[in-house]
Design a protein around this motif. Structure first.
Motif: not given
Length: 141
Positions: A45-57, A66-77
């Motif tokens: 619905x465009x009401x939330x941004x999904x952010x995947x912090x799992x590591x690459x492996x 699908x559609x989730x933004x990938x951001x490594x945990x150490x870069x999140x903030x």
């Protein structure tokens, strides 16, 4: 449906160490966590941004939402602070609803609490993490 972590635990002596289970309980008492189906619907619905912090492996092994933004945990903030010089274009406002996703829903709780400290008060995390998402039969690429 969002899951409330319940009432805040009783105050503790700041000199006494806190175990990870107690820390998670205290952190989760500060916001409502979100279940996979509700997160999926909010993102669609465009009401939330999904952010995947799992590591690459883990992303390579299990796939991506699908559609989730990938951001490594150490870069999140740095990437999600709307005032930050290293922010992503998606980090548009402190009012942004962010759903942090880790593998099983533990690291994401600590990450969501960190985002709250930056003023992102609508940040939450996914109960059960990516594994719960996949287990609910939601889309994975």
């Amino acid at each position: 449906m969002a899951v409330s972590a319940g009432p805040a635990p009783a105050s503790r002596d700041p000199q006494q160490p806190v175990g990870i289970d107690a820390l998670l309980e205290r952190v989760r008492a500060g916001y409502e966590r979100i279940e996979p189906q509700e997160a999926h619907e909010a993102a669609r619905a465009g009401d939330a941004l999904l952010v995947d912090i799992r590591y690459a492996a883990l992303r390579e092994r299990d796939g991506l939402i699908p559609g989730a933004l990938v951001v490594e945990r150490n870069e999140l903030e740095w990437r999600l602070d709307p005032q930050g010089s290293h922010r992503l274009p998606e980090a548009t406002s402190h009012a942004l609803r962010i759903v942090v996703i880790c593998n099983e829903g533990y690291a994401s709780s600590l990450a969501a609490q960190s985002l709250h400290q930056l003023g992102l008060h609508r940040a939450t995390d996914l109960v059960g993490g990516f594994q719960a998402w996949r287990g609910a039969g939601l889309p994975v690429a």
